[in-house]
Design an enzyme around this catalytic site. Structure first.
Site, PDB file in Angstrom:
ATOM      1  N   HIS A 132      38.008  38.228  40.971  1.00 30.11           N
ATOM      2  CA  HIS A 132      39.175  39.072  41.204  1.00 30.11           C
ATOM      3  C   HIS A 132      38.824  40.553  41.075  1.00 30.11           C
ATOM      4  O   HIS A 132      37.891  40.920  40.346  1.00 30.11           O
ATOM      5  CB  HIS A 132      40.298  38.720  40.221  1.00 30.11           C
ATOM      6  CG  HIS A 132      40.905  37.371  40.464  1.00 30.11           C
ATOM      7  ND1 HIS A 132      41.603  37.063  41.609  1.00 30.11           N
ATOM      8  CD2 HIS A 132      40.914  36.238  39.711  1.00 30.11           C
ATOM      9  CE1 HIS A 132      42.031  35.810  41.554  1.00 30.11           C
ATOM     10  NE2 HIS A 132      41.609  35.282  40.410  1.00 30.11           N
ATOM     11  N   SER A 133      39.561  41.386  41.772  1.00 27.78           N
ATOM     12  CA  SER A 133      39.340  42.828  41.715  1.00 27.78           C
ATOM     13  C   SER A 133      39.508  43.330  40.294  1.00 27.78           C
ATOM     14  O   SER A 133      40.342  42.827  39.527  1.00 27.78           O
ATOM     15  CB  SER A 133      40.326  43.551  42.635  1.00 27.78           C
ATOM     16  OG  SER A 133      40.188  43.131  43.970  1.00 27.78           O
TER      17      SER A 133
END
Length: 648
Positions: free
Chosen positions: A283-284
């Site tokens: 995930h970012s």
């Protein structure tokens, strides 16, 4: 005599170290850049190469014969992924010291700078500044950085000399870190081709035998029904006249919907298992978009699409609304309890004082409860606007009040996000906190404890710090200190809108029966939503009024994910249900039992034979994560073959 000489040398070394220690205690903090100046250099022992890192060897030389703490320099580092973050001091090096090795994160562009500790006496050459040293490092690359101290020949004693640097020099040719991905793609493609050819040959066998043993009449020695026009991809026509007289409506089961759901669950399993250690399968950290950020919103979206079919069925059976609501409420409660069960996973006993309350399934539960309860009052079984002048947009106009209610949810989210006065953080802050917008690494940012802004503040007030996610994705880079939950309360408002956009896709399928009309609307919606999302974020990773942010479930993120979902569904629908050039395999089978696969992969992800300990390299981690994903695909296939379908 030799023993006395060695003793004198040891005494001199001890006195030199004590002198350095006394000097550091006397000077302490030197003003200028807010950095703590340590006169004793941080030791740089040999370091083992690690995944997602590059090695930098620093050699600091000068024309001065002896090491002089006044000429010490500091290596400052930061990754560009840390948006608006200051450089952080990683180590201090004395002149004429031996080569110093340090590992630097190679996943993103690196910001590097060599800065003198005493800038009032030692000048920094522009070659040592961040603009000249920063670059994207190769994973497993070995770089040399040469730093030299040049004495001043002007006679000015206030400035003894200047520190100069050379550009980083790559000393080896590291292998492409993406080779395991290329190999995996090749293997998957090869297996897919072999399976397709095998199925084709299996179907053709009866045809070949039939031609070989054809009799003189029109009869064959084998069953001619084994090879039909359906095998050629041609839609079958009705032959039995009795079937033509049967005008009862048949329930439409689109394989593309189950395939879409299967894509979401399989990709979710793969990224949850680690994605081979690649950053884009994680995930970012805060703003931006990675491959892992796609799957959860798509799951929310396709839940809304399927909702249109389930409500149509219940209304055709004339199910009372109180029974419909009870079914909605019961399903939401089951999802919420299952989410709590996932949050208690592990071998250690659960401490209720630290039980995480929000979660993925909890977000599903809240989203489904709101969207389904509202749609219960607006769902229709009769298309009364087919022949009106607004008939081409009746899937929107006939539900105008429902649209207004969901737009209100989005408006409330925006108002709370940008107008709530968070104590110590002010209004409108939507950053990660920690180092974000700090002046330097030693002076705390005014937003240090403001992770998530209003969203984080609401969760901490409602659930408490101990009952939300303790390790947000921004923590390793931004050095945050407060917990933050990406599945919190405020973001649920936007996930409700995400689900409703999926419901809009279901309305298109229920309202328009022609494939071309469906596909056109899917593509128009996809392009329209992506353009709005791009305008909100300024078509930048860290920009615009509302950046793309999965942690916040920002409006731009929701619109972008919904746009991608419309396009993906259009692709699946055309290839699977219209032209039938793809059966949906292997994603179709897991898509029939998504809740079983989700719970199973969450609860058993650390157990043999799904996973076991392997070396921390991309090739071994990717192999393990792909095997874990294939395992659950096989589970879905077995359940499908045995006609076992478990829903909540």
């Amino acid at each position: 005599m030799a023993g006395r000489g060695r003793m004198k040398l040891c005494i001199l070394q001890v006195l030199y170290i004590l002198t350095l220690w006394h000097s550091s205690q006397a000077q302490g903090h030197v003003p200028g850049h807010g950095l703590v100046k340590e006169e004793i250099p941080i030791q740089c022992p040999n370091v083992d190469d690690k995944m997602n890192n590059a090695r930098i060897s620093i050699l600091y030389t000068s024309g001065v014969l002896n090491q002089n703490p006044d000429y010490s320099v500091a290596l400052l580092y930061q990754t560009e992924e840390c948006y608006k973050c200051p450089l952080v001091e990683r180590l201090v090096i004395l002149n004429n010291s031996t080569s110093c090795n340090i590992l630097i994160d190679s996943r993103w562009n690196s910001r590097l700078e060599i800065r003198p500790l005493h800038e009032e006496t030692v000048k920094q050459d522009p070659s040592c500044k961040e603009d000249n040293l920063s670059e994207k490092l190769h994973e497993n690359g070995t770089y040399d950085l040469y730093v030299t101290f040049t004495p001043n020949d002007t006679g000015d004693k206030t400035v003894p000399g200047t520190v100069k640097c050379r550009h980083l020099i790559l000393e080896n040719m590291p292998a492409d870190s993406y080779i395991p991905i290329y190999v995996a793609i090749g293997c998957i493609a090869g297996v897919s081709i072999l399976i397709t050819l095998g199925k084709l040959l299996y179907k053709k066998r009866w045809y070949c035998l039939n031609r070989l043993f054809m009799t003189t009449g029109n009869e064959s020695l084998i069953n001619p029904g084994a090879y039909t026009s359906e095998d050629l991809g041609v839609m079958q026509t009705t032959i039995n006249p009795a079937d033509e007289q049967d005008s009862r409506p048949k329930k439409e089961r689109l394989k593309s919907l189950d395939t879409f759901r299967g894509i979401s669950i399989i990709v979710m399993i793969f990224v949850n298992y680690g994605g081979g250690g690649y950053w884009f399968f994680r995930h970012s950290r805060w703003n931006g978009l990675t491959f892992a950020d796609l799957v959860f919103p798509w799951f929310i979206w396709i839940m809304g699409t399927a909702m249109a079919y389930s409500f149509t069925g219940m209304l055709r059976r004339v199910t009372p609304k109180h029974k419909i609501f009870w079914k909605i409420f019961k399903r939401s409660c089951i999802l919420f309890v299952l989410g709590l069960l996932v949050n208690t996973g592990g071998c250690d006993p659960t401490r209720l004082t630290h039980l995480r309350i929000p979660g993925v399934l909890q977000r599903f539960a809240g989203t489904y409860l709101v969207v389904a309860s509202i749609h219960m009052f607006f769902a229709k079984t009769v298309d009364v606007s087919m022949y009106t002048y607004w008939g081409f947009i009746r899937d929107i106009v006939d539900f105008w009040l429902e649209w207004i209610l969901h737009i209100v949810f989005v408006t409330v989210h925006i108002i709370i996000t940008f107008t709530l006065d968070v104590p110590g953080c002010g209004k409108g802050y939507i950053g990660p906190g920690g180092l974000h917008e700090a002046v330097n690494s030693t002076e705390a940012s005014v937003y240090q404890n403001c992770t998530g802004g209003a969203a984080g503040y609401i969760d901490r007030q409602v659930f408490g710090d101990d009952h939300i996610y303790q390790s947000p994705t921004c923590k390793p880079i931004y050095k945050t200190t407060v917990p933050y939950d990406p599945e919190g309360l405020l973001g649920t408002l936007n996930s409700v809108f995400m689900c409703y956009l999926g419901l809009q896709a279901g309305k298109i399928l229920m309202t328009f029966k022609e494939p071309s009309a469906r596909v056109k609307r899917f593509l128009i919606w996809g392009l329209f939503l992506c353009l709005i999302a791009g305008a909100l974020c300024g078509f930048k990773k860290d920009g615009g009024t509302i950046p793309l942010n999965k942690n916040l479930w920002s409006l731009s993120f929701v619109l972008c994910m919904a746009g991608f979902a419309f396009v993906l569904l259009a692709f699946c629908y055309v290839t699977i249900d219209v032209y039938k050039v793809w059966s949906g395999a292997p994603f179709y089978f897991p898509g029939m039992n998504p809740i079983v696969l989700y719970m199973g992969h969450e609860v058993l992800h650390r157990h043999f034979p799904i996973s076991w300990e392997v070396s921390q390299y991309h090739y071994s981690l990717l192999s393990m994560d792909l095997w874990g994903t294939v395992f659950w695909v096989l589970v879905g296939l077995v359940l499908y073959k045995k006609r076992i379908f478990i829903t909540v």
